[in-house]
Design a protein around this motif. Structure first.
Motif, PDB file in Angstrom:
ATOM      1  N   GLN A  70       3.682  -5.624  -3.594  1.00 36.69           N
ATOM      2  CA  GLN A  70       3.115  -4.366  -3.857  1.00 36.69           C
ATOM      3  C   GLN A  70       1.781  -4.221  -3.355  1.00 36.69           C
ATOM      4  N   GLU A  81       4.656   1.147   0.603  1.00 37.24           N
ATOM      5  CA  GLU A  81       4.182   1.076  -0.837  1.00 37.24           C
ATOM      6  C   GLU A  81       4.374  -0.447  -1.348  1.00 37.24           C
ATOM      7  N   GLU A  82       5.757  -0.937  -0.896  1.00 34.96           N
ATOM      8  CA  GLU A  82       6.250  -2.109  -1.684  1.00 34.96           C
ATOM      9  C   GLU A  82       7.328  -2.537  -0.594  1.00 34.96           C
ATOM     10  N   GLN A  97      -1.536  -5.594  -4.865  1.00 33.96           N
ATOM     11  CA  GLN A  97      -0.979  -6.812  -5.766  1.00 33.96           C
ATOM     12  C   GLN A  97      -2.333  -7.783  -5.533  1.00 33.96           C
TER      13      GLN A  97
END
Ligand SMILES: Nc1nc2c(ncn2[C@@H]2O[C@H](COP(=O)(O)OP(=O)(O)OP(=O)(O)O)[C@@H](O)[C@H]2O)c(=O)[nH]1
Ligand SMILES: [Mg+2]
Length: 1137
Positions: free
Chosen positions: A514, A577-578, A517
């Motif tokens: 993510q 975003e991820e 992260q």
């Protein structure tokens, strides 16, 4: 128009079973990028008319100009097959050998690959190399035989001939796969065998061992390429068509009424159709029957090509209508028939469908990762999977599951870092306008237009309604704001212009990454055991996802934040975003944490991935410096960036202070220099001529002289040149025996060494070179044994390899001269792993490199504390030889005598630091004259040690020794003197023997047609190349020439060949081995015949001397050259006056 939105891609990324991570691999110019273009055009990213011309993934300017790919780049594609949707992460790779490291970075991230082979050239050296790389990474291949159009248009083969030709290519490529497979099976068999042997050590009776047994048991049919397995596509990427045989099987099963399954099995192979009986028969060529493949497939394609090339309108019309295609008028009337052909073929047999459906059905998804591959990725170097800590072993299941659940540990591998212009990053890019914005702008423009009109009319209409006026003002301010924004936007852009942004080319193996992260960055030397050990003690859970800061500090581990995640779309990047497990992605913001490659994980138990297998050895060196000295800081910074951006380049500062680039070849060098000049340093630089590496060695004395007369028979003429004698002039204090034994003492006369140098047999040198990694491992094991440090247990497999290595050395070192030599190996050098050996051949010493095998007891003797100095001296001597300070190769030094006098012994005490003093103390009591024959003494020393340790030493004694030490101190520490003396001894020993230079050699394979063959040979011989083999490629008029060429003569070779043959032949050079230059660099004519033959100067013949002097000059060493060439003549002239 782009058909698939980013949102769609994001949703596809979540369906792991529909993901295919693949790369395209091939020899240079076999059409990888062209094929990629066709696949990309199926997604509407480029127009189908431009596919093949654009080479979209070759985004660099120099790639477009040279027409070769230089980096691997990825793009994500969407493909629908039936009711299944797929996400294909496609990576195009370069085929040129210089960039083979880019191939390594690509295969690591993939689960499968498309091997492309040119139908005319067939299997080439790089085809084999990439097959091997795919094999080493355990990824599954499919095959595309490309450029079939060349068989029709260029070679003008008949369909029947083309069929045989294609069959031949398939056989060749299967032979390569077969060889890889066989070697692996045999290796596994051998491994199992040793395992079972070690379990049941004493198996009774003689075992008959059948080496081929393993081969029959193992099913390997899925490995081979065969059209009926559906893993082969025949294609012409440039004309946009391609097919697998199932396409035709389906088509004809309806037409002739035979089951598709039967057709699928028989369409490829020696089967023919009995039209009367409507049956397929197995038949041979002798019956004159056409194989099905020719009759049903190739004939059709051939007749289409013929019709279009001959512009047979009627026939074309017929074919087009029978196939039910619609061809635009523009294409059918185009001046170039190829355009017409492309339009028909790409509709009839679209290549992207054929290739992508093969990829989706035959290549594995990330979920299918094999246990074997996972274990291979997790075990660095010689470690076995079982020796990893249990927490680490558990991670295997995470790999296998490839799960995207929140609880799954995140594991990511970064295979390279690549630089992009900060401008190109999504958040800096001008974004397309939305509908509303467009409407707004339109409105503004209209008003402005109206205003202009109004202004013109204003002269006539003096008054304006106030309401309109006010609205104008507001509008204006609105406009102003807009402008302001643009201005600020511009300055941001300018800043971004000057910055290179690094993006990590990576793949998620488990978990979901993510944006924002926190994650651990694990360097290649990271050992999970260390952290786990500490964490376990703290009784904290070992799996820490967010609390990265709580972890104890351990080497090779840092943590960082993933700033940006990108979808890689060729030249474009899209923000994400991820990214869930199983996908290839770009990660921004890692440049301060990752140099070239790394493993990222949220779990500290994750081991670093095994390093990438690089096939090419960087060999071409140049020194660079800025044109303006003040630009040095920029250059240094630029070189650092370059180092990060290229997986293979080496950037270093030599001992001489030069900044050096080491690259894989000329093309790679050129690219690195361009990058440095234009992107990373942005300063003008000057580049030295390539620095050519040499090795120094010795050989046996020659039996004949340079004119092939036996030495010793002729009378020596008066020595005209003093060179030879000068070279070997030996200073006082050094004794040299007639057989080359050099005896020399340390400056303080406390120790004397006798050293002899002999050449190693060629096979031994080769063995040492091949096993340098193993030697390094051995060295590490020995050091940890000596330090009594229990690191990880020694792996059985490594021990076996060491034993095997030792055995091979013994086999190759036989005869009286080498008796016991292998057991007496003291060290390897230079850098403790090089191709030279140091032997000890004096008694009273026993410590060899085989310590790790456990057969030598640790012993203590008076020599022990200085053996490091001797080894260091040897390392220094082998690192730079006497001829031109280049490393040595293939030399064996034997220390035959090592005497340390009493005072020397005492000196030793003071020169060691206090920690070691105790161990040495006992020696002071000893009376020492150490030559051969003191074995008895060694035992006594051992005994002595015990007693001396128990007796406390008197302080006076020590101080007394100190006094003595001070006397001798003017020569520096004793250990240092020993190092220098050993180095000198090695040098003189070397100079006592005939010395030779060794040149680095390239092998090259050149493909050339018969008419340019002569010119290729001319270039080769001019550059001292040697042809090893010449053969004709079956079914073509192309010759393949294998040759070796000295690296020193190779610069501009590829260009020259290309020019001389008008581009018909282009060689690729790969570093192969070192070869001795037979001429003696110090040779001068000494006999009358030689003098007559070569003349007084005799330098025209001596290539070795030229090389040697060039190196010496470069290094600023003294070069003996006559500055005044014809002094005698001038003198005579002046006398005559
Ligand atoms: N006749 C013919 N030429 C082709 C075909 N496919 C590619 N080419 C040509 O082959 C040349 C090389 O194609 P590329 O796609 O650049 O080859 P590549 O494998 O990507 O080359 P590298 O990336 O440098 O290894 C180009 O001139 C293409 O036009 C084909 O099917 N038929
Ligand atoms: Mg390419």
């Amino acid at each position: 128009m782009v058909l698939t939105s980013v949102e769609k891609m994001v949703s596809l990324q979540k369906k792991t079973s529909g993901i295919r991570n693949i790369c395209i691999l091939a020899h240079v110019d076999h059409g990888k990028t062209t094929l990629a273009d066709c696949l990309i055009s199926s997604n509407g990213i480029i127009s189908s008319r431009l596919a093949g011309k654009l080479r979209y993934l070759d985004s660099r300017e120099d790639e477009q100009i040279r027409g070769i790919t230089m980096k691997s780049s990825a793009i994500s594609l969407h493909f629908v097959k039936g009711d299944q949707e797929y996400l294909i992460n496609l990576i195009d790779s370069p085929g040129h050998v210089d960039f083979s490291s880019e191939v390594s970075t690509a295969v690591r991230l993939c689960d499968g690959c498309i091997i492309v082979v040119d139908a005319v050239e067939g299997v080439c050296p790089q085809t084999q190399a990439v097959l091997r790389q795919a094999w080493l990474e355990n990824i599954r291949p499919v095959l595309v035989i490309n450029k079939i159009d060349r068989l029709i248009v260029e070679l003008k083969l008949t369909p029947q001939e083309a069929y045989l030709h294609l069959k031949n290519i398939l056989e060749q490529i299967n032979a390569v796969t077969g060889a890889l497979f066989t070697s692996k099976v045999l290796e596994e068999r051998a491994e199992k065998e040793t395992e079972s042997e070690s379990i049941s050590d004493t198996a009774p009776g003689d075992q008959v061992y059948d080496w081929s047994a393993g081969l029959e048991d193992t099913d390997d049919s899925h490995l081979y390429f065969s059209p009926d397995h559906g893993n082969v596509v025949f294609a012409s990427a440039i004309d946009g068509w391609g097919f697998g045989i199932e396409h035709f099987a389906k088509l004809y099963s309806q037409k002739i009424g035979i089951k598709p399954a039967v057709l699928l099995k028989t369409l490829w192979g020696d089967y023919y159709l009995n039209t009367k009986a409507k049956k397929i028969m197995k038949g041979d060529q002798s019956k004159g029957k056409k194989p099905l493949f020719v009759q049903l497939v190739l004939d059709n394609i051939w007749s289409l090509y013929e019709a279009v090339m001959k512009r047979d309108k009627e026939k074309i019309e017929k074919i087009v209508t029978s196939l039910g295609l619609k061809i635009g008028a523009r294409e059918s009337r185009h001046a170039d028939p190829k355009v017409h052909l492309n339009a028909i073929c790409s509709q009839w047999l679209p290549i992207s469908d054929a290739v992508l459906s093969m990829v989706c059905s035959k290549l594995p998804s990330p979920l299918d990762i094999t246990a074997e591959r996972v274990e291979k990725l997790m075990c660095v170097g010689a470690r076995t999977f079982d020796s990893l800590p249990p927490e680490t072993q558990e991670l295997k299941s995470a790999f296998m599951k490839c799960s995207s659940e929140g609880t799954a540990p995140v594991i990511v591998f970064v295979s390279k870092m690549f630089a992009v212009d900060a401008k190109a990053l999504p958040h800096n890019k001008p974004r397309p306008l939305t509908q509303e914005e467009i409407a707004h702008r339109r409105e503004l423009a209209k008003r402005r237009h109206a205003e202009k009109l109004a202004a013109n009319q204003g002269k006539e209409l003096s008054e304006k309604p106030p309401s309109e006026n006010s609205s104008e003002v507001t509008d204006n301010t609105g406009d102003m704001k807009g402008e302001e924004q643009q201005v600020t936007g511009g300055s941001v852009k300018q800043e971004a212009d000057n910055k290179e942004s690094f993006i990590a080319f990576a793949r998620v193996f488990s978990g979901v990454v993510q944006r924002g992260q926190k994650i651990f960055v694990l360097g290649p030397k990271y050992d999970p055991a260390e952290v786990l050990h500490k964490v376990r003690d703290d009784s904290k859970p070992y799996y820490l996802s967010s609390a990265a800061n709580d972890l104890p500090l351990v080497p090779h581990m840092t943590s960082c934040t993933l700033e940006n995640l990108y979808l890689l779309m060729g030249r474009e990047l899209e923000d994400l975003e991820e990214v869930p497990a199983g996908n290839v992605l770009g990660i921004g913001g890692l440049q301060d944490f990752v140099l070239k490659s790394a493993t990222l994980s949220t779990s500290p138990a994750c081991p670093p991935f095994t390093p990438l297998n690089f096939e090419a050895t960087p060999i071409v060196r140049v020194a660079v410096e800025p044109k303006h000295p003040s630009d040095m800081p920029q250059l240094v910074r630029g070189m650092k960036l370059l180092n990060q951006a290229d997986p293979c380049v080496q950037v270093l500062i030599q001992e001489t202070g030069e900044h050096v680039l080491v690259t894989a070849g000329e093309v790679h060098l050129q690219r690195c220099l361009d990058d440095l000049k234009e992107r990373f340093a942005k300063v003008q630089i000057s580049v030295s001529a390539p620095i050519i590496p040499f090795r120094e060695t010795i050989t046996r004395p020659p039996k004949v002289d340079m004119v092939n007369e036996e030495i010793g028979k002729q009378q020596k003429v008066a020595v005209i040149h003093q060179t030879k004698e000068d070279q070997n002039k030996i200073p006082e204090g050094i004794q040299v025996d007639s057989d080359g034994l050099v005896t020399i003492s340390t400056p303080n006369k406390q120790a004397t060494l006798s050293v002899r140098a002999v050449p190693l047999p060629e096979e031994v040198t080769r063995l040492l070179e091949e096993n340098s990694d193993l030697i390094r491992t051995m060295e590490q094991l020995n050091t940890s044994l000596n330090e009594d440090k229990k690191t990880h247990e020694i792996n059985q497999k490594t021990l076996d390899r060491i034993r095997e290595f030792k055995q091979k050395l013994e086999q190759n070192l036989q005869g009286r001269k080498w008796r016991n030599a292998v057991d007496q190996i003291w060290s390897f050098g230079p850098r403790k792993c090089g191709p030279n050996i140091l032997l000890y051949n004096f008694e009273g010493y026993k410590r060899s490199v085989w310590q790790c095998l456990g057969n030598t007891v640790k012993e203590v003797s008076k020599y022990r504390d200085f053996d490091n100095s001797i080894v260091s001296g040897f390392q220094l001597a082998t690192l730079s030889g006497p001829m031109c300070e280049e490393p040595l190769m293939g030399v064996c030094f034997t220390v035959e005598k090592w005497e340390i006098s009493k005072v020397g012994e005492m000196l030793s005490t003071s020169s060691q630091d206090s920690g070691e003093r105790d161990a040495i103390e006992h020696k002071q009591n000893e009376d020492i004259t150490l030559t051969s024959s003191c074995t008895g003494e060694v035992c006594r020393v051992n005994e002595d040690e015990d007693s001396s340790q128990s007796v406390p030493k008197s302080p006076e004694k020590i101080s007394k020794h100190k006094g003595e030490v001070l006397l001798a101190d003017c020569y520096g520490p004793f250990s240092g003197q020993l190092i220098a003396t050993m180095k000198e001894a090695c040098r003189y020993a070397l100079q006592g023997k005939p010395q030779r230079l060794m040149a680095a050699m390239y092998t090259c394979e050149i493909m050339a047609t018969a008419e340019v063959l002569g010119r290729v040979y001319a270039v080769l011989s001019k550059r001292e190349g040697r042809v090893l083999q010449e053969e004709m490629k079956e079914g073509t008029d192309v010759f393949i020439i294998k040759a070796v060429l000295p690296v020193a003569e190779s610069f501009g070779f590829a260009d020259e060949i290309r020019k001389r043959t008008s581009g018909l032949a282009s060689p690729q050079l790969v570093f192969s081995h070192w070869e001795m230059i037979s001429s003696d660099p110090f040779w001068v004519p000494t006999t009358e015949e030689e003098y007559l033959h070569f003349g007084e100067k005799a330098d025209s013949e001596n290539q070795a001397r030229k090389y040697m002097n060039a190196v010496r000059k470069r290094k600023g060493l003294y070069v003996e050259e006559k500055i005044v060439e014809h002094a005698e003549k001038q003198r005579t002239l002046s006398r005559n006056k």
